[in-house]
Motif scaffolding. Structure first.
Motif, PDB file in Angstrom:
ATOM      1  N   VAL A 188       0.853  -1.198   0.000  1.00 29.44           N
ATOM      2  CA  VAL A 188       0.000   0.000   0.000  1.00 29.44           C
ATOM      3  C   VAL A 188       0.883   1.240   0.000  1.00 29.44           C
ATOM      4  O   VAL A 188       0.663   2.189  -0.746  1.00 29.44           O
ATOM      5  CB  VAL A 188      -0.942  -0.015   1.234  1.00 29.44           C
ATOM      6  CG1 VAL A 188      -1.704   1.287   1.350  1.00 29.44           C
ATOM      7  CG2 VAL A 188      -1.911  -1.184   1.141  1.00 29.44           C
ATOM      8  N   LYS A 236       2.699   2.516  -3.296  1.00 28.00           N
ATOM      9  CA  LYS A 236       1.888   3.173  -4.331  1.00 28.00           C
ATOM     10  C   LYS A 236       1.976   4.701  -4.258  1.00 28.00           C
ATOM     11  O   LYS A 236       1.847   5.369  -5.270  1.00 28.00           O
ATOM     12  CB  LYS A 236       0.422   2.729  -4.161  1.00 28.00           C
ATOM     13  CG  LYS A 236      -0.340   2.525  -5.450  1.00 28.00           C
ATOM     14  CD  LYS A 236      -1.685   1.898  -5.117  1.00 28.00           C
ATOM     15  CE  LYS A 236      -2.774   2.290  -6.068  1.00 28.00           C
ATOM     16  NZ  LYS A 236      -2.705   1.722  -7.391  1.00 28.00           N
ATOM     17  N   ASN A 251     -14.441 -10.792   0.121  1.00 24.36           N
ATOM     18  CA  ASN A 251     -14.960  -9.684  -0.690  1.00 24.36           C
ATOM     19  C   ASN A 251     -15.065 -10.012  -2.178  1.00 24.36           C
ATOM     20  O   ASN A 251     -15.607  -9.220  -2.940  1.00 24.36           O
ATOM     21  CB  ASN A 251     -14.065  -8.451  -0.521  1.00 24.36           C
ATOM     22  CG  ASN A 251     -14.316  -7.743   0.797  1.00 24.36           C
ATOM     23  OD1 ASN A 251     -15.340  -7.990   1.445  1.00 24.36           O
ATOM     24  ND2 ASN A 251     -13.394  -6.894   1.214  1.00 24.36           N
ATOM     25  N   ASN A 264      -3.285  -4.318  -7.747  1.00 23.07           N
ATOM     26  CA  ASN A 264      -4.250  -3.228  -7.548  1.00 23.07           C
ATOM     27  C   ASN A 264      -5.569  -3.770  -6.994  1.00 23.07           C
ATOM     28  O   ASN A 264      -6.201  -3.155  -6.141  1.00 23.07           O
ATOM     29  CB  ASN A 264      -4.505  -2.494  -8.867  1.00 23.07           C
ATOM     30  CG  ASN A 264      -3.437  -1.432  -9.103  1.00 23.07           C
ATOM     31  OD1 ASN A 264      -2.923  -0.845  -8.152  1.00 23.07           O
ATOM     32  ND2 ASN A 264      -3.089  -1.195 -10.356  1.00 23.07           N
ATOM     33  N   LYS A 265      -5.961  -4.951  -7.512  1.00 22.50           N
ATOM     34  CA  LYS A 265      -7.210  -5.566  -7.038  1.00 22.50           C
ATOM     35  C   LYS A 265      -7.083  -5.906  -5.547  1.00 22.50           C
ATOM     36  O   LYS A 265      -8.036  -5.789  -4.781  1.00 22.50           O
ATOM     37  CB  LYS A 265      -7.461  -6.825  -7.880  1.00 22.50           C
ATOM     38  CG  LYS A 265      -8.811  -7.444  -7.758  1.00 22.50           C
ATOM     39  CD  LYS A 265      -9.644  -7.269  -9.019  1.00 22.50           C
ATOM     40  CE  LYS A 265     -11.027  -7.882  -8.886  1.00 22.50           C
ATOM     41  NZ  LYS A 265     -11.077  -9.239  -9.420  1.00 22.50           N
ATOM     42  N   ILE A 295      -5.331  -4.300  -3.315  1.00 18.68           N
ATOM     43  CA  ILE A 295      -5.442  -3.069  -2.522  1.00 18.68           C
ATOM     44  C   ILE A 295      -6.905  -2.608  -2.495  1.00 18.68           C
ATOM     45  O   ILE A 295      -7.429  -2.213  -1.456  1.00 18.68           O
ATOM     46  CB  ILE A 295      -4.490  -2.004  -3.081  1.00 18.68           C
ATOM     47  CG1 ILE A 295      -3.037  -2.472  -2.860  1.00 18.68           C
ATOM     48  CG2 ILE A 295      -4.723  -0.647  -2.419  1.00 18.68           C
ATOM     49  CD1 ILE A 295      -1.960  -1.626  -3.509  1.00 18.68           C
ATOM     50  N   GLU A 296      -7.573  -2.748  -3.660  1.00 17.42           N
ATOM     51  CA  GLU A 296      -8.976  -2.330  -3.751  1.00 17.42           C
ATOM     52  C   GLU A 296      -9.871  -3.191  -2.815  1.00 17.42           C
ATOM     53  O   GLU A 296     -10.684  -2.673  -2.065  1.00 17.42           O
ATOM     54  CB  GLU A 296      -9.382  -2.537  -5.222  1.00 17.42           C
ATOM     55  CG  GLU A 296     -10.772  -2.166  -5.637  1.00 17.42           C
ATOM     56  CD  GLU A 296     -11.018  -2.753  -7.036  1.00 17.42           C
ATOM     57  OE1 GLU A 296     -12.098  -3.334  -7.215  1.00 17.42           O
ATOM     58  OE2 GLU A 296     -10.136  -2.659  -7.926  1.00 17.42           O
ATOM     59  N   LEU A 297      -9.675  -4.530  -2.848  1.00 20.18           N
ATOM     60  CA  LEU A 297     -10.539  -5.416  -2.048  1.00 20.18           C
ATOM     61  C   LEU A 297     -10.119  -5.508  -0.583  1.00 20.18           C
ATOM     62  O   LEU A 297     -10.888  -5.949   0.259  1.00 20.18           O
ATOM     63  CB  LEU A 297     -10.558  -6.836  -2.639  1.00 20.18           C
ATOM     64  CG  LEU A 297     -11.242  -7.023  -3.995  1.00 20.18           C
ATOM     65  CD1 LEU A 297     -11.004  -8.437  -4.522  1.00 20.18           C
ATOM     66  CD2 LEU A 297     -12.722  -6.752  -3.904  1.00 20.18           C
TER      67      LEU A 297
END
Ligand code: 13P
Ligand code: SF4
Length: 304
Positions: free
Chosen positions: A45, A48, A138, A298-299, A301-303
């Motif tokens: 995280v 980024k 998730n 990225n997925k 970090i998103e989930l």
């Protein structure tokens, strides 16, 4: 008190615009001069949003590659080029692609972040030990192929009974080598201590634990618990960090063998040499690989 080499690193990193990221399994002298310390998820995280032009990763290769995938415009360096992760290289991209095509058509592929960048190009989402359960919960998909660690995968499956999770026969050679007998012996030696175990350990070991969780979870548990004694069932380096943070508590090893030689490779001299420009390795990934592999990070970090 800082050693001269640490002071010099702090001076040089400012001059050369470096940000130092260090995994919690690194030694205390490295953690002391890092801009950010944490587990794989926290480091991802962080990678980024760094504003410095140069990022130095003190950890193992997949962590530096993850930082490069997330900050491709930056120069990312691995402090010790020999620091790999044996789990990350367990399965080839070709082998996993064949499984996806033949046996697991339609399954979502969840990869522990301890995998090669090549493997990440054929996965749907990455997870770390601290984010795995949350991310799998998730995900909209029910059918999941979890690679490569069957112990972490089994732990995720137990915590996500609503999912159909298939596992492969992979794992971390350091955590998976610990036996039930070693865990029982450590409990017998320290009867008043709570046993805190990483889910990369075998189920017969995690079943004996008072708490099972990622490195960050174990550290948080020990710091916030009212208990005074703990047996640590993950890489032994965190015992020193916990002892410094919690001087009134006692920490014991579950096994003398819980040592990751790769995580131990990086020294403060490697950090100095890399920033000074005569050591380390710059991570170079081609644009096509970055484009294909970054999606699953990225997925995550998103989930997560
Ligand atoms: P974390 O997800 O806790 O950073 O784990 C890294 C690791 O190598 C565990 O074996
Ligand atoms: Fe890889 Fe295991 Fe070492 Fe973590 S502890 S870097 S998973 S070999």
């Amino acid at each position: 008190m800082l050693y001269d080499i640490q002071k010099e690193i702090l001076r040089l990193k400012k001059e050369k615009d470096f940000c130092i990221l260090a995994h919690s399994y690194q030694s205390e002298d490295i953690l002391d001069i890092a801009d950010f310390t944490g587990d794989s998820y926290a480091l991802s995280v962080k990678a980024k949003g760094i504003s410095n032009q140069n990022i130095l990763m003190c950890g193992v290769r997949f962590m530096a590659e993850t930082a490069k995938l997330l900050s491709p415009e930056k120069n990312v360096y691995l402090a010790n080029p020999d620091a790999g992760c044996p789990m990350a290289e367990q399965f080839s991209k070709e082998y996993i692609q064949k499984l996806i095509n033949d046996e697991y058509k339609g399954y979502a592929v969840v990869a522990y972040i301890n995998t090669t960048t090549a493997l990440k190009t054929v996965c749907d989402v990455c997870v770390t030990s601290s984010s795995a359960v949350k991310i799998v919960k998730n995900m909209p998909e029910k059918n999941i192929l979890f690679i490569p660690d069957c112990n972490l995968g089994a732990y995720v499956a137990e915590n996500c009974p609503e999912k159909n999770i298939k596992l492969l026969n992979g794992g971390c050679p350091v955590h998976a080598a610990i036996t039930k007998e070693e865990a029982l012996a450590s409990k017998a030696k320290h009867p008043d201590a709570l046993l805190l175990v990483h889910p990369e350990c075998r189920k017969e070991v995690t079943d004996l634990a008072d708490f099972a969780g990622s490195t960050a979870d174990i550290m948080n548990f020990a710091m916030s618990s009212d208990a005074k004694e703990f047996i640590i069932g993950t890489e032994n380096s965190i015992i020193q960090h916990l002892q410094i943070m919690c001087p009134d508590k006692k920490f014991f090893v579950m096994s003398k063998n819980l040592i990751c030689n790769d995580m131990k490779l990086t020294t403060i001299t490697d950090v100095y040499n890399t920033i000074a420009g005569f050591g380390g390795e710059e991570i170079i990934l081609d644009d096509e690989t970055i484009t294909k592999a970054v999606g699953c990070i990225n997925k995550m970090i998103e989930l997560g």
